[in-house]
Design a protein around this motif. Structure first.
Motif, PDB file in Angstrom:
ATOM      1  N   ASP A 200       0.812  -1.217   0.000  1.00 57.60           N
ATOM      2  CA  ASP A 200       0.000   0.000   0.000  1.00 57.60           C
ATOM      3  C   ASP A 200       0.846   1.267   0.000  1.00 57.60           C
ATOM      4  N   LEU A 201       2.145   1.136  -0.058  1.00 53.88           N
ATOM      5  CA  LEU A 201       3.005   2.313  -0.015  1.00 53.88           C
ATOM      6  C   LEU A 201       2.753   3.176  -1.244  1.00 53.88           C
ATOM      7  N   PRO A 202       2.771   4.502  -1.084  1.00 55.27           N
ATOM      8  CA  PRO A 202       2.383   5.382  -2.188  1.00 55.27           C
ATOM      9  C   PRO A 202       3.429   5.460  -3.293  1.00 55.27           C
ATOM     10  N   VAL A 203       2.953   5.846  -4.460  1.00 52.93           N
ATOM     11  CA  VAL A 203       3.829   6.299  -5.531  1.00 52.93           C
ATOM     12  C   VAL A 203       4.141   7.757  -5.228  1.00 52.93           C
ATOM     13  N   LEU A 204       5.421   8.090  -5.132  1.00 57.54           N
ATOM     14  CA  LEU A 204       5.837   9.447  -4.775  1.00 57.54           C
ATOM     15  C   LEU A 204       6.252  10.188  -6.048  1.00 57.54           C
ATOM     16  N   ALA A 205       5.596  11.294  -6.323  1.00 54.50           N
ATOM     17  CA  ALA A 205       5.932  12.118  -7.484  1.00 54.50           C
ATOM     18  C   ALA A 205       6.584  13.410  -7.012  1.00 54.50           C
ATOM     19  N   ALA A 206       7.799  13.672  -7.472  1.00 53.09           N
ATOM     20  CA  ALA A 206       8.513  14.895  -7.096  1.00 53.09           C
ATOM     21  C   ALA A 206       8.231  15.985  -8.121  1.00 53.09           C
ATOM     22  N   VAL A 207       7.804  17.161  -7.639  1.00 54.91           N
ATOM     23  CA  VAL A 207       7.492  18.272  -8.538  1.00 54.91           C
ATOM     24  C   VAL A 207       8.263  19.517  -8.121  1.00 54.91           C
ATOM     25  N   ASP A 208       8.655  20.301  -9.123  1.00 53.87           N
ATOM     26  CA  ASP A 208       9.336  21.566  -8.821  1.00 53.87           C
ATOM     27  C   ASP A 208       8.890  22.692  -9.754  1.00 53.87           C
ATOM     28  N   GLY A 209       7.841  22.441 -10.546  1.00 52.00           N
ATOM     29  CA  GLY A 209       7.349  23.464 -11.455  1.00 52.00           C
ATOM     30  C   GLY A 209       7.916  23.382 -12.854  1.00 52.00           C
ATOM     31  N   SER A 210       8.898  22.498 -13.079  1.00 50.92           N
ATOM     32  CA  SER A 210       9.490  22.358 -14.405  1.00 50.92           C
ATOM     33  C   SER A 210       8.624  21.470 -15.296  1.00 50.92           C
ATOM     34  N   THR A 211       8.832  21.598 -16.605  1.00 50.64           N
ATOM     35  CA  THR A 211       8.131  20.734 -17.557  1.00 50.64           C
ATOM     36  C   THR A 211       8.423  19.272 -17.267  1.00 50.64           C
ATOM     37  N   HIS A 212       9.669  18.983 -16.942  1.00 49.65           N
ATOM     38  CA  HIS A 212      10.069  17.598 -16.693  1.00 49.65           C
ATOM     39  C   HIS A 212       9.339  17.016 -15.486  1.00 49.65           C
ATOM     40  N   SER A 213       9.172  17.816 -14.441  1.00 50.14           N
ATOM     41  CA  SER A 213       8.484  17.293 -13.256  1.00 50.14           C
ATOM     42  C   SER A 213       6.989  17.132 -13.509  1.00 50.14           C
ATOM     43  N   ARG A 214       6.408  17.962 -14.380  1.00 49.83           N
ATOM     44  CA  ARG A 214       5.003  17.777 -14.726  1.00 49.83           C
ATOM     45  C   ARG A 214       4.802  16.475 -15.495  1.00 49.83           C
ATOM     46  N   GLN A 215       5.740  16.156 -16.367  1.00 46.31           N
ATOM     47  CA  GLN A 215       5.668  14.880 -17.090  1.00 46.31           C
ATOM     48  C   GLN A 215       5.834  13.711 -16.125  1.00 46.31           C
ATOM     49  N   ALA A 216       6.702  13.878 -15.134  1.00 42.93           N
ATOM     50  CA  ALA A 216       6.868  12.834 -14.122  1.00 42.93           C
ATOM     51  C   ALA A 216       5.585  12.663 -13.313  1.00 42.93           C
ATOM     52  N   LEU A 217       4.927  13.767 -12.994  1.00 36.95           N
ATOM     53  CA  LEU A 217       3.663  13.705 -12.260  1.00 36.95           C
ATOM     54  C   LEU A 217       2.603  12.959 -13.067  1.00 36.95           C
ATOM     55  N   ASP A 218       2.519  13.239 -14.362  1.00 36.87           N
ATOM     56  CA  ASP A 218       1.554  12.532 -15.215  1.00 36.87           C
ATOM     57  C   ASP A 218       1.819  11.029 -15.178  1.00 36.87           C
ATOM     58  N   TRP A 219       3.095  10.662 -15.311  1.00 33.01           N
ATOM     59  CA  TRP A 219       3.466   9.240 -15.322  1.00 33.01           C
ATOM     60  C   TRP A 219       3.129   8.596 -13.980  1.00 33.01           C
ATOM     61  N   ALA A 220       3.468   9.286 -12.896  1.00 31.65           N
ATOM     62  CA  ALA A 220       3.222   8.745 -11.554  1.00 31.65           C
ATOM     63  C   ALA A 220       1.729   8.581 -11.290  1.00 31.65           C
ATOM     64  N   THR A 221       0.934   9.533 -11.748  1.00 24.10           N
ATOM     65  CA  THR A 221      -0.518   9.447 -11.551  1.00 24.10           C
ATOM     66  C   THR A 221      -1.074   8.205 -12.217  1.00 24.10           C
ATOM     67  N   ARG A 222      -0.691   7.982 -13.454  1.00 28.52           N
ATOM     68  CA  ARG A 222      -1.196   6.809 -14.182  1.00 28.52           C
ATOM     69  C   ARG A 222      -0.696   5.512 -13.547  1.00 28.52           C
ATOM     70  N   GLU A 223       0.540   5.521 -13.067  1.00 24.43           N
ATOM     71  CA  GLU A 223       1.080   4.308 -12.461  1.00 24.43           C
ATOM     72  C   GLU A 223       0.385   3.999 -11.139  1.00 24.43           C
TER      73      GLU A 223
END
Length: 288
Positions: A5-28
């Protein structure tokens, strides 16, 4: 909370790259039926006062939650904004996460660098898998991107027991994606055959030995995940070159990182380092 049950952790900093990481993490998180934790690490700097830093962090996290909800309205992510060095905070938080997902570069990252220092440091030291999402979109288009057409999961393995964690993560990832095929890649050379006590001069015999070693390492996993189509690929040549090439048509490339070396400053192995820095798609670095 159990390990499953441990969460998927998405790191964001406002960059385009972190937004893409957030999208990937959300779907995963949706695919694996796991909670999502969105983290913005507030940097240790004297250039910004505490009130401004906190306000900007709250605004960024609120925007990140809204973006995540565009992809998965029912997910309801949690948020966190620790004050720390980014890599140190993510490594610490990774002890209670199923995986950490980061962009290939953050704000202020040099375009000439294929991967940022914080992403590389996190992948080198975290105790959980770290997924590095390579830049795949336009800086001008801020909307969540559709998933790519590629469905293959590629796993790079060594011909020994160190590959267990890589195989576990790769099979679980493929199983969460209906129709996904798992390609298990093992690179071998005549020199590696000699070091393993195998054939030294007969290439055909060495190829057969590599195929048998790969079959032995992966035996049993097909029974645990019968729904996953598996392709075993013993490749004569550079493992890193093979994995980088395969990453161009993969939904995710999974590689291992030997645990323990980070205390000695060893970080990633040459194969892992090359794959992470040159891959053409998301890469998961798994401690093993």
């Amino acid at each position: 909370m159990t390990t499953t049950d441990l969460p998927v952790l998405a790191a964001v900093d406002g960059s385009t790259h972190s937004r893409q990481a957030l999208d990937w993490a959300t779907r995963e998180a949706v695919r694996r039926h796991l909670p999502l934790l969105i983290v913005h690490v507030m940097p240790l700097t004297r250039n910004v006062d505490e009130e401004t830093r906190r306000r900007e962090a709250d605004e960024l996290l609120a925007a990140s939650v809204r973006r995540s909800e565009l992809i998965a309205p029912a997910l309801r992510p949690s948020v966190l904004a620790p004050l720390d060095f980014p890599a140190a905070a993510l490594v610490s938080l990774g002890r209670d996460a199923s995986m950490v997902v980061v962009g290939s570069r953050g704000l202020g990252g040099f375009r000439s660098l294929m991967i940022g220092s914080n992403s590389l440091a996190t992948a080198s030291m975290a105790s959980c898998p770290v997924v590095i999402v390579q830049d795949g979109g336009s800086d001008e288009d801020d909307r969540p991107q559709d998933e790519g057409a590629h469905t293959d999961i590629v796993a790079g393995v060594a011909a020994d027991e160190s590959s267990e964690a890589v195989l576990e993560f790769a099979f679980a990832t493929a199983a969460s994606r209906p129709g996904a095929r798992l390609r298990i890649v093992h690179g071998w050379t005549m020199f590696s055959s000699m070091l393993a006590g195998g054939p030294v001069f007969d290439r055909e015999t060495a190829a057969g030995s590599a195929a048998r070693s790969l079959a032995e390492v992966t035996s049993g996993w097909q029974e645990r995940y019968p729904q996953v189509e598996v392709v075993r690929e013993p490749v004569n040549g550079s493992a890193s070159r093979t994995l980088v090439t395969a990453s161009a048509t993969a939904a995710l490339t999974v590689i291992g990182r030997r645990k323990g070396g980070e205390a000695l400053g060893l970080g990633l192995s040459p194969v892992a380092q090359t794959t992470v820095t040159h891959a053409l798609g998301p890469v998961a670095v798994v401690p093993c």
